[in-house]
Design a protein around this motif. Structure first.
Motif, PDB file in Angstrom:
ATOM      1  N   ILE A  17      32.924 -50.896 -45.788  1.00 63.22           N
ATOM      2  CA  ILE A  17      31.610 -50.796 -46.422  1.00 63.22           C
ATOM      3  C   ILE A  17      31.470 -49.449 -47.120  1.00 63.22           C
ATOM      4  CG2 ILE A  17      29.117 -50.725 -45.967  1.00 63.22           C
ATOM      5  CD1 ILE A  17      30.391 -53.522 -45.819  1.00 63.22           C
ATOM      6  N   PHE A  18      31.918 -48.390 -46.465  1.00 62.92           N
ATOM      7  CA  PHE A  18      31.860 -47.058 -47.067  1.00 62.92           C
ATOM      8  C   PHE A  18      32.696 -47.000 -48.345  1.00 62.92           C
ATOM      9  CE2 PHE A  18      33.684 -42.736 -47.383  1.00 62.92           C
ATOM     10  CZ  PHE A  18      32.513 -42.040 -47.648  1.00 62.92           C
ATOM     11  N   GLY A  20      33.647 -49.534 -50.188  1.00 63.07           N
ATOM     12  CA  GLY A  20      33.021 -50.425 -51.168  1.00 63.07           C
ATOM     13  C   GLY A  20      31.859 -49.757 -51.883  1.00 63.07           C
ATOM     14  N   ASP A  21      31.069 -48.980 -51.132  1.00 54.89           N
ATOM     15  CA  ASP A  21      29.975 -48.235 -51.755  1.00 54.89           C
ATOM     16  C   ASP A  21      30.511 -47.173 -52.708  1.00 54.89           C
ATOM     17  OD1 ASP A  21      27.969 -49.676 -50.520  1.00 54.89           O
ATOM     18  OD2 ASP A  21      27.777 -48.273 -48.835  1.00 54.89           O
ATOM     19  N   LEU A  22      31.568 -46.476 -52.296  1.00 52.38           N
ATOM     20  CA  LEU A  22      32.182 -45.479 -53.177  1.00 52.38           C
ATOM     21  C   LEU A  22      32.735 -46.125 -54.447  1.00 52.38           C
ATOM     22  CD1 LEU A  22      34.130 -43.075 -50.770  1.00 52.38           C
ATOM     23  CD2 LEU A  22      32.017 -42.628 -52.022  1.00 52.38           C
ATOM     24  N   LEU A  23      33.363 -47.284 -54.293  1.00 50.87           N
ATOM     25  CA  LEU A  23      33.896 -47.997 -55.454  1.00 50.87           C
ATOM     26  C   LEU A  23      32.776 -48.437 -56.381  1.00 50.87           C
ATOM     27  CD1 LEU A  23      36.406 -49.145 -56.846  1.00 50.87           C
ATOM     28  CD2 LEU A  23      36.153 -51.194 -55.436  1.00 50.87           C
ATOM     29  N   GLY A  24      31.676 -48.887 -55.819  1.00 52.86           N
ATOM     30  CA  GLY A  24      30.524 -49.269 -56.633  1.00 52.86           C
ATOM     31  C   GLY A  24      29.963 -48.084 -57.405  1.00 52.86           C
ATOM     32  N   GLN A  25      29.855 -46.935 -56.748  1.00 53.46           N
ATOM     33  CA  GLN A  25      29.374 -45.733 -57.434  1.00 53.46           C
ATOM     34  C   GLN A  25      30.339 -45.313 -58.531  1.00 53.46           C
ATOM     35  OE1 GLN A  25      28.697 -42.789 -54.430  1.00 53.46           O
ATOM     36  NE2 GLN A  25      26.821 -43.768 -53.677  1.00 53.46           N
ATOM     37  N   ASN A  32      27.566 -52.424 -53.279  1.00 52.05           N
ATOM     38  CA  ASN A  32      28.859 -52.410 -52.620  1.00 52.05           C
ATOM     39  C   ASN A  32      29.796 -53.344 -53.384  1.00 52.05           C
ATOM     40  OD1 ASN A  32      31.000 -53.220 -50.785  1.00 52.05           O
ATOM     41  ND2 ASN A  32      29.836 -52.169 -49.216  1.00 52.05           N
ATOM     42  N   VAL A  33      30.941 -52.842 -53.761  1.00 51.34           N
ATOM     43  CA  VAL A  33      31.899 -53.647 -54.513  1.00 51.34           C
ATOM     44  C   VAL A  33      33.140 -53.877 -53.644  1.00 51.34           C
ATOM     45  CG1 VAL A  33      33.344 -53.767 -56.576  1.00 51.34           C
ATOM     46  CG2 VAL A  33      31.081 -52.721 -56.704  1.00 51.34           C
ATOM     47  N   GLY A  34      33.247 -55.055 -53.088  1.00 49.43           N
ATOM     48  CA  GLY A  34      34.437 -55.423 -52.340  1.00 49.43           C
ATOM     49  C   GLY A  34      34.574 -54.822 -50.970  1.00 49.43           C
ATOM     50  N   GLY A  35      33.496 -54.351 -50.379  1.00 50.94           N
ATOM     51  CA  GLY A  35      33.582 -53.716 -49.069  1.00 50.94           C
ATOM     52  C   GLY A  35      34.101 -54.620 -47.981  1.00 50.94           C
ATOM     53  N   VAL A  36      33.690 -55.872 -47.998  1.00 50.19           N
ATOM     54  CA  VAL A  36      34.126 -56.816 -46.970  1.00 50.19           C
ATOM     55  C   VAL A  36      35.607 -57.133 -47.152  1.00 50.19           C
ATOM     56  CG1 VAL A  36      33.795 -59.146 -46.088  1.00 50.19           C
ATOM     57  CG2 VAL A  36      31.825 -57.760 -46.694  1.00 50.19           C
ATOM     58  N   GLY A  37      36.027 -57.307 -48.378  1.00 43.48           N
ATOM     59  CA  GLY A  37      37.445 -57.543 -48.641  1.00 43.48           C
ATOM     60  C   GLY A  37      38.301 -56.355 -48.242  1.00 43.48           C
ATOM     61  N   ILE A  38      37.813 -55.171 -48.543  1.00 46.30           N
ATOM     62  CA  ILE A  38      38.521 -53.956 -48.144  1.00 46.30           C
ATOM     63  C   ILE A  38      38.616 -53.889 -46.625  1.00 46.30           C
ATOM     64  CG2 ILE A  38      38.403 -51.431 -48.121  1.00 46.30           C
ATOM     65  CD1 ILE A  38      37.070 -51.629 -50.911  1.00 46.30           C
ATOM     66  N   ALA A  39      37.542 -54.233 -45.946  1.00 47.62           N
ATOM     67  CA  ALA A  39      37.542 -54.221 -44.479  1.00 47.62           C
ATOM     68  C   ALA A  39      38.574 -55.194 -43.919  1.00 47.62           C
ATOM     69  CB  ALA A  39      36.148 -54.561 -43.956  1.00 47.62           C
ATOM     70  N   MET A  40      38.667 -56.387 -44.483  1.00 49.06           N
ATOM     71  CA  MET A  40      39.643 -57.359 -43.997  1.00 49.06           C
ATOM     72  C   MET A  40      41.063 -56.872 -44.248  1.00 49.06           C
ATOM     73  SD  MET A  40      38.254 -59.648 -42.309  1.00 49.06           S
ATOM     74  CE  MET A  40      39.722 -60.590 -42.025  1.00 49.06           C
ATOM     75  N   LEU A  41      41.305 -56.267 -45.419  1.00 43.18           N
ATOM     76  CA  LEU A  41      42.639 -55.720 -45.690  1.00 43.18           C
ATOM     77  C   LEU A  41      42.973 -54.592 -44.718  1.00 43.18           C
ATOM     78  CD1 LEU A  41      42.683 -55.722 -49.589  1.00 43.18           C
ATOM     79  CD2 LEU A  41      43.959 -57.209 -48.054  1.00 43.18           C
ATOM     80  N   LEU A  42      41.994 -53.742 -44.436  1.00 37.88           N
ATOM     81  CA  LEU A  42      42.215 -52.668 -43.467  1.00 37.88           C
ATOM     82  C   LEU A  42      42.544 -53.229 -42.088  1.00 37.88           C
ATOM     83  CD1 LEU A  42      39.370 -50.175 -44.444  1.00 37.88           C
ATOM     84  CD2 LEU A  42      41.831 -49.839 -44.747  1.00 37.88           C
ATOM     85  N   LEU A  43      41.854 -54.278 -41.688  1.00 39.34           N
ATOM     86  CA  LEU A  43      42.114 -54.908 -40.393  1.00 39.34           C
ATOM     87  C   LEU A  43      43.530 -55.480 -40.340  1.00 39.34           C
ATOM     88  CD1 LEU A  43      40.973 -55.765 -37.630  1.00 39.34           C
ATOM     89  CD2 LEU A  43      40.221 -57.878 -38.711  1.00 39.34           C
TER      90      LEU A  43
END
Length: 137
Positions: A17-18, A20-25, A32-43
């Motif tokens: 989420i963090f 994704g927010d940075l990517l959106g900014q 938030n741009v892709g935060g959930v996807g980023i989280a799944m990749l991190l997992l």
């Protein structure tokens, strides 16, 4: 030990989420741009890295697998609900696009199913078709 899987998922979610927010900014949008996807990749990457180093106990791995499997459908359902509300407010083109995407997915799934070859039954292959004449006495 399954709680460790939940802790790993939570850490990946917060970091995703963090990021994704940075990517959106960085893209100039206030979302938030892709935060959930980023989280799944991190997992996924965290689990693979821990397995490679043999520091992932079986119970923790079971927790990661469980929450990873539960996480995707819940997030997809939440995102789908938001997309439907936006589409209904967005007009006819958004609805037509959504229906087109569903139709394309249905056609692709149908094609994939038709391309599969049936697996021969192992039991039927081992049974003899006829008994030899010597066994008929």
């Amino acid at each position: 030990m399954i709680i460790y899987g939940t802790a790993l998922l939570a850490a990946c979610h917060l970091l995703g989420i963090f990021l994704g927010d940075l990517l959106g900014q960085a893209m100039g949008v206030k979302t938030n741009v892709g935060g959930v996807g980023i989280a799944m990749l991190l997992l996924i990457f965290a689990r693979l890295a821990m397995q490679k180093r043999n520091i992932l106990p079986k119970l923790t791995e079971a927790g990661v697998e469980y929450w990873g499997a539960m996480y995707i459908p819940v997030v997809v359902a939440m995102a789908a609900q938001q997309d439907v509300v936006s589409a209904l407010r967005g007009g006819h083109l958004a609805l037509l696009s959504a229906l087109g995407a569903v139709a394309v997915c249905a056609v692709v799934i149908s094609l994939i199913n038709r391309m599969e070859k049936p697996v021969p039954d192992a039991d039927a292959a081992t049974l003899p078709t006829a008994l030899p004449a010597t066994h008929l006495k």
